[in-house]
Structure formats: C-alpha cells, structure tokens
Design an enzyme around this catalytic site. Structure first.
Site, PDB file in Angstrom:
ATOM      1  N   LYS A 106       0.828  -1.243   0.058  1.00  0.00           N
ATOM      2  CA  LYS A 106       0.100   0.025  -0.018  1.00  0.00           C
ATOM      3  C   LYS A 106       0.804   1.263  -0.134  1.00  0.00           C
ATOM      4  CE  LYS A 106      -0.093  -1.597   4.561  1.00  0.00           C
ATOM      5  NZ  LYS A 106      -0.457  -2.575   5.132  1.00  0.00           N
ATOM      6  N   VAL A 133      -5.102  -2.755  -0.264  1.00  0.00           N
ATOM      7  CA  VAL A 133      -6.184  -2.027   0.634  1.00  0.00           C
ATOM      8  C   VAL A 133      -7.190  -3.341   0.946  1.00  0.00           C
ATOM      9  CG1 VAL A 133      -7.952  -0.605   1.025  1.00  0.00           C
ATOM     10  CG2 VAL A 133      -6.162  -0.105  -0.756  1.00  0.00           C
ATOM     11  N   GLY A 135      -6.677  -5.974   2.824  1.00  0.00           N
ATOM     12  CA  GLY A 135      -5.994  -7.237   3.093  1.00  0.00           C
ATOM     13  C   GLY A 135      -6.812  -8.164   2.059  1.00  0.00           C
ATOM     14  N   ILE A 137     -10.055  -8.434   1.950  1.00  0.00           N
ATOM     15  CA  ILE A 137     -11.416  -8.018   1.387  1.00  0.00           C
ATOM     16  C   ILE A 137     -11.419  -7.583   0.073  1.00  0.00           C
ATOM     17  CG2 ILE A 137     -13.278  -6.342   1.738  1.00  0.00           C
ATOM     18  CD1 ILE A 137     -12.361  -5.975   4.402  1.00  0.00           C
ATOM     19  N   GLY A 188      -0.222  -9.234  19.851  1.00  0.00           N
ATOM     20  CA  GLY A 188       0.303  -9.176  18.474  1.00  0.00           C
ATOM     21  C   GLY A 188      -0.693  -8.534  17.432  1.00  0.00           C
ATOM     22  N   ASP A 202      -1.047   4.451   7.947  1.00  0.00           N
ATOM     23  CA  ASP A 202      -1.499   3.199   6.963  1.00  0.00           C
ATOM     24  C   ASP A 202      -2.882   3.539   6.449  1.00  0.00           C
ATOM     25  OD1 ASP A 202      -1.299   0.153   6.816  1.00  0.00           O
ATOM     26  OD2 ASP A 202      -3.263   0.719   7.641  1.00  0.00           O
ATOM     27  N   LYS A 206      -4.135   3.851   2.492  1.00  0.00           N
ATOM     28  CA  LYS A 206      -5.598   3.150   1.617  1.00  0.00           C
ATOM     29  C   LYS A 206      -6.272   4.093   1.155  1.00  0.00           C
ATOM     30  CE  LYS A 206      -4.017  -0.775   4.888  1.00  0.00           C
ATOM     31  NZ  LYS A 206      -4.417  -1.422   6.031  1.00  0.00           N
TER      32      LYS A 206
HETATM   33  N1  LIG Z   1       0.885  -8.855   6.881  1.00  0.00           N
HETATM   34  C1  LIG Z   1      -0.223  -8.293   6.512  1.00  0.00           C
HETATM   35  O1  LIG Z   1      -1.106  -8.636   7.470  1.00  0.00           O
HETATM   36  C2  LIG Z   1      -0.468  -7.382   5.232  1.00  0.00           C
HETATM   37  C3  LIG Z   1      -1.748  -6.948   4.907  1.00  0.00           C
HETATM   38  C4  LIG Z   1      -1.829  -6.285   3.613  1.00  0.00           C
HETATM   39  C5  LIG Z   1      -0.822  -6.065   2.962  1.00  0.00           C
HETATM   40  N2  LIG Z   1       0.519  -6.126   3.443  1.00  0.00           N
HETATM   41  C6  LIG Z   1       1.641  -5.917   2.824  1.00  0.00           C
HETATM   42  O2  LIG Z   1       2.379  -6.919   2.121  1.00  0.00           O
HETATM   43  C7  LIG Z   1       3.684  -6.772   2.063  1.00  0.00           C
HETATM   44  C8  LIG Z   1       4.493  -7.713   2.860  1.00  0.00           C
HETATM   45  O3  LIG Z   1       4.012  -8.098   4.164  1.00  0.00           O
HETATM   46  P1  LIG Z   1       4.519  -9.147   5.288  1.00  0.00           P
HETATM   47  O4  LIG Z   1       3.874  -8.802   6.547  1.00  0.00           O
HETATM   48  O5  LIG Z   1       4.504 -10.331   4.729  1.00  0.00           O
HETATM   49  O6  LIG Z   1       6.003  -8.409   5.659  1.00  0.00           O
HETATM   50  P2  LIG Z   1       7.200  -9.247   6.175  1.00  0.00           P
HETATM   51  O7  LIG Z   1       6.712 -10.460   7.092  1.00  0.00           O
HETATM   52  O8  LIG Z   1       8.204  -8.310   7.155  1.00  0.00           O
HETATM   53  O9  LIG Z   1       8.087  -9.898   5.089  1.00  0.00           O
HETATM   54  C9  LIG Z   1       8.972  -9.414   4.346  1.00  0.00           C
HETATM   55  C10 LIG Z   1       9.721 -10.369   3.428  1.00  0.00           C
HETATM   56  O10 LIG Z   1      10.570  -9.733   2.771  1.00  0.00           O
HETATM   57  C11 LIG Z   1      11.904 -10.007   2.688  1.00  0.00           C
HETATM   58  N3  LIG Z   1      12.783  -9.019   2.553  1.00  0.00           N
HETATM   59  C12 LIG Z   1      13.108  -7.782   3.159  1.00  0.00           C
HETATM   60  N4  LIG Z   1      14.001  -7.020   2.218  1.00  0.00           N
HETATM   61  C13 LIG Z   1      14.393  -7.826   1.315  1.00  0.00           C
HETATM   62  C14 LIG Z   1      15.221  -7.552   0.261  1.00  0.00           C
HETATM   63  N5  LIG Z   1      16.040  -6.611   0.057  1.00  0.00           N
HETATM   64  N6  LIG Z   1      15.285  -8.576  -0.754  1.00  0.00           N
HETATM   65  C15 LIG Z   1      14.532  -9.626  -0.594  1.00  0.00           C
HETATM   66  N7  LIG Z   1      13.843  -9.922   0.527  1.00  0.00           N
HETATM   67  C16 LIG Z   1      13.672  -8.903   1.337  1.00  0.00           C
HETATM   68  C17 LIG Z   1      12.050 -10.568   4.131  1.00  0.00           C
HETATM   69  O11 LIG Z   1      13.105 -11.539   4.221  1.00  0.00           O
HETATM   70  P3  LIG Z   1      13.282 -12.373   5.203  1.00  0.00           P
HETATM   71  O12 LIG Z   1      12.293 -13.340   5.419  1.00  0.00           O
HETATM   72  O13 LIG Z   1      14.553 -13.130   5.191  1.00  0.00           O
HETATM   73  O14 LIG Z   1      13.397 -11.508   6.820  1.00  0.00           O
HETATM   74  C18 LIG Z   1      10.636 -11.364   4.245  1.00  0.00           C
HETATM   75  O15 LIG Z   1      10.478 -12.620   3.835  1.00  0.00           O
HETATM   76  C19 LIG Z   1       3.995  -5.282   2.608  1.00  0.00           C
HETATM   77  O16 LIG Z   1       3.921  -4.302   1.513  1.00  0.00           O
HETATM   78  C20 LIG Z   1       2.664  -4.977   3.444  1.00  0.00           C
HETATM   79  O17 LIG Z   1       2.307  -3.806   3.537  1.00  0.00           O
HETATM   80  C21 LIG Z   1       0.696  -6.923   4.581  1.00  0.00           C
END
Ligand SMILES: NC(=O)c1ccc[n+]([C@@H]2O[C@H](COP(=O)([O-])OP(=O)(O)OC[C@H]3O[C@@H](n4cnc5c(N)ncnc54)[C@H](OP(=O)(O)O)[C@@H]3O)[C@@H](O)[C@H]2O)c1
Length: 429
Positions: A106, A133, A135, A137, A188, A202, A206
């Site tokens: 986002k 936006v 998640g 939904i 958490g 955030d 969105k």
């Molecule tokens: N989590 C949610 O509920 C949610 C909801 C909606 C949208 N999003 C969006 O989805 C995206 C991911 O979120 P997430 O929660 O999955 O994040 P996360 O758990 O922090 O995961 C990020 C991943 O990216 C990898 N990474 C970071 N820097 C990197 C680099 N330079 N090169 C290669 N890999 C790299 C990390 O590697 P390592 O595993 O080795 O640390 C990790 O696997 C974000 O844009 C977030 O805003 C998330």
C-alpha cells in the site's frame, strides 16, 4: 508459453510464506480457474539461513531479488517485500521486462502509483494490487470492475485493524488508549512501534488508493488529511456511548463533482450505522453510489492468509491474461482533481467543554456558534460542583466555522476549557 505459469515471489514473510502454502494447497482450484497450473519458480528473501518450513526446495530461494525479476524462468512477479525501495525499482524492472506484477504494497502504490501504472501501461502488462487495501477483502476489483458503470459518491472505511482493535478494547473495557495499545501489542495486534497505525499513516495510504480507484483521480498519501487516535480518551468513548455513538478511525473519500475530499480521522458513528458493528481487527468499507445505493464489504483486513488470498486472486487473473495473450482491465486515465481542503469540508461535530455553572453561559456559547453558522442539534449538561460539563452535537458545519467557533468559545470568561472536538459521521447525510 510452457503449459504452466511460473511465479517469482519477492519476499517470504507473513504474506509471501502464506502465498507459497496456498499455491501448493489449492493447486487444483487454481488450475481450474486460471486454466494452467501455477508453479513457484524463485523466491527472494533477506536471510537465506532462516528456517521456513515451506513446500519448496531450498534451491528456489535466493537473497538476490533482481535475479528473480530477471530470471527467464519467471513469468509473473509478486512483490511482498514491502516499503518503497528496493520494491519500487524491482517492480519497474519487472514491468519493463514485460512481466506482470502483483503487489500488496500500500505504501508504494499510495506514493508511486502513477509511475507504476504508467510503466505497466507503456509495457502493456498487468499490475494488480488488490491486497494493498483491506487485506483479504475484495475492494479494488469491485470498485474498478463491478461498479465501473456507477457514480461513486462516497467511500468510508475502517481500513486499519490495529486501531479498530484498540478502539474496540477501549469501548468494551473502558480502558485508556495507553492500556488498550499495550494489550494490542501483547496479543500481536499492534507493532512495537505503532506509529504508522495509531497516527493514521497506514489508513491514509489506503484512503489515497481508494480515492484514486473510486474517483479515477490522481491522489497520493500526502493529499490525505490525517489525524490518528492517540488523543482519544476513555471519557470520549463513554460520552459517545451515552449519546448512542461508537468511536471509529475512518478513511473517507468523497466526490463533490468539482473537487474531492480525502481524510482519515477518528469519528463518532451512530450505533445503528453498519460501520459501528465492525469490531476488533476486522475491516469494512461502506460504499455509496448513485445507482447501487449503499453497500458494505467486510472481512479480515490483514494477516498472512487473508492477504495471500487477495494476492492469489490477482495472480490467477494475471496468469489467465498471460495465457490468453491479453492484458486485463487498465487503471484508466487518472486525472488530477482539485482536493477540497479539510477547512472547507462539512461534518457534524461533537464538542465537550467545562464551564462555570451560571446563568447566561449557554446563551454566550450558542451566540458564538450562531455567529459562525454552526447550529446545535443537541446539548447535554451535567453538574460538577460549581461547574458544569456541556456536550454539544452540531448539525453539519464547515470545519473552518466550527474551529472558529470553538476558539471563540474557549475565550469566553466562564468557559474553563474546550475539551474534545470530534466529528460525527453517518448521521445527517
Ligand atoms: N501482513 C499483513 O497482514 C499485510 C496485509 C496487507 C498488506 N501487506 C503488505 O504485504 C507486504 C508484505 O508484508 P509482510 O507482513 O509479509 O512483511 P514481512 O513479514 O516483513 O516480510 C517481508 C519479506 O521480505 C523479505 N525481504 C525484505 N527485504 C528484502 C530484500 N531487500 N530482498 C529480498 N527480500 C527481502 C524478508 O526476508 P526475510 O524473511 O529473510 O526477513 C521477508 O521474507 C507489505 O507491503 C505489506 O504492507 C501485509
């Protein structure tokens, strides 16, 4: 093309790892819907040494995300690293290399959306971002496709699960903001640094994406007026309940024909409004269109699996398009539209103040309101010793007029303090 679509995933955290599992566990459903099987070809991570316990051979993993983008064995790129760089550069490179991109980012779409969309348009490939936006939904696709023929007047959303969880805790338990935040962190539902959530950043990102899609307008996060929930007190929540309202952090995008307004702030919402019943970490988006009337989309706005579900929906679409040799619906031309400043936006307001309990005070206060076109809808008074607490709910008024009235009232001699001022949304429309 090979009789399968090969996916390169950038990032394998909460969303990326859930996506790898879903592609594996739902392989039959995916193949039936996409017309081809999906195969995870490469995955880029930061730390190759991390134990991931995923149904993928270790040779698929690399710590070089550019190698995934450039790999001739990758047909579609999924970006779930997050943040601006290197995500932006990687997506641009993938699009320029003719590879469709799916992203959940986002922050990136809200700040660099135009560059991404124009690059995708120029390269003739898809960029899809449903998960950015709400998640899990479905929101972008309903706005872009299902409601493409309607004129959307307003979209109001609870689009941040952390703040909704905190506000629900404050409402149910009567706790302070600090205590509700600490509890959300313990369970958490909030990060150790909660700034992006509790200060509304955030939700503002969105809101920018929602306004862009709903109104075909070029809106970025910095166009969005933003207030967070750190100033909300247990007292505000109790007053809201007494008056038949619930406090929510809302993202609101409105189309006034000549201008649009996009804002994020806490608001009192009538208990009977559908958004009032959205509790805990759930999200919902309430859409008002000329033809469709009112409609609400509700579900899990975050979490690895719900978000991966939305990413996978985009991935199936992009795979189908790739196999059929076509490009999906484009974002369309995003025209710059004048943004109405918050001072000119109209809302109802709740104001609370402490005053000396003596004759003439009410008259003086309502006089200041009347001088600035602020008209009172209801007033409550509670005695506290020689003083009184007054609570006003106004009819709709211009923000600038209301602020002027509140300033003038606070200068009146018998007024000790003007406390909380909150907008009331969803009552007088
Ligand atoms: N989590 C949610 O509920 C949610 C909801 C909606 C949208 N999003 C969006 O989805 C995206 C991911 O979120 P997430 O929660 O999955 O994040 P996360 O758990 O922090 O995961 C990020 C991943 O990216 C990898 N990474 C970071 N820097 C990197 C680099 N330079 N090169 C290669 N890999 C790299 C990390 O590697 P390592 O595993 O080795 O640390 C990790 O696997 C974000 O844009 C977030 O805003 C998330």
């Amino acid at each position: 093309m090979d009789e399968r679509v090969r996916v390169g995933i950038l990032g394998c955290g909460h969303v990326g790892s859930a996506l790898v599992r879903l592609i594996h566990d739902h392989a039959d459903v995916i193949e039936a819907r996409a017309g081809v099987p999906l195969e995870v070809a490469r995955v880029a991570v930061n730390d190759l040494a991390k134990d991931r316990d995923l149904p993928l051979p270790s040779r698929c993993f690399t710590d070089d995300p550019a190698a995934v983008v450039d790999d001739p064995d990758v047909d579609i790129v999924v970006e779930v690293i997050g943040g601006i760089e290197p995500a932006r550069r990687l997506i641009i490179d993938a699009l320029m290399g003719g590879k469709p991109v799916v992203t959940a980012n986002k922050e990136l779409v809200a700040t660099h959306g135009r560059e991404l969309f124009e690059t995708a348009e120029g390269a003739g490939v898809d960029i899809l971002f449903e998960a950015s936006v709400g998640g899990g939904i479905p929101l972008i696709r309903p706005l872009r496709e299902s409601l493409a023929g309607d004129r959307i007047r307003r979209v109001m959303g609870i689009v941040n699960g952390t703040t909704n969880y905190i506000l629900t805790g404050m409402t149910d338990l009567g706790s302070s903001f600090a205590d509700a935040l600490a509890e959300a962190q313990r369970l958490g539902f909030a990060e150790s640094d909660p700034t992006a959530d509790v200060e509304g950043f955030d939700a503002a990102a969105k809101a920018a994406i929602i306004a862009s899609i709903a109104f075909g307008a070029r809106v970025v996060a910095s166009d969005v007026y933003r207030e967070g929930i750190t100033g909300i007190t247990a007292d505000d929540i109790a007053s809201a309940r007494d008056l038949g309202y619930v406090v929510k952090l809302l993202a609101i995008a409105e189309d006034y024909d000549s201008e649009i307004a996009v804002r994020v702030h806490p608001a009192m919402v009538p208990e009977h409004h559908p958004l009032a019943s959205v509790r805990d970490a759930f999200n919902a988006v309430f859409i008002e269109g000329d033809a469709v009337g009112e409609l609400m989309l509700y579900g899990r706005g975050a979490g690895g699996m719900p978000t991966a579900s939305a990413v996978l929906g985009d991935l199936v679409d992009a795979a189908k398009n790739l196999v059929e040799g076509r490009k999906g619906a484009t974002i369309g031309a995003m025209a710059p539209r004048p943004i109405r400043p918050i001072e000119q936006v109209e809302s109802q307001f709740y104001l609370q103040m402490e005053v000396a309990d003596r004759p003439g005070v009410l008259h003086a206060i309502t006089g200041e309101f009347g001088d600035r076109e602020v008209s009172v809808r209801s007033m409550r008074q509670r005695g506290i010793g020689d003083d009184a607490r007054l609570i006003f709910v106004t009819h709709k008024a211009r923000e600038a007029d209301l602020r002027g009235a509140a300033d003038a009232v606070s200068e009146l001699e018998p007024v000790h303090r003007v406390g909380s001022v909150l907008r009331v949304i969803g009552e007088e429309e």
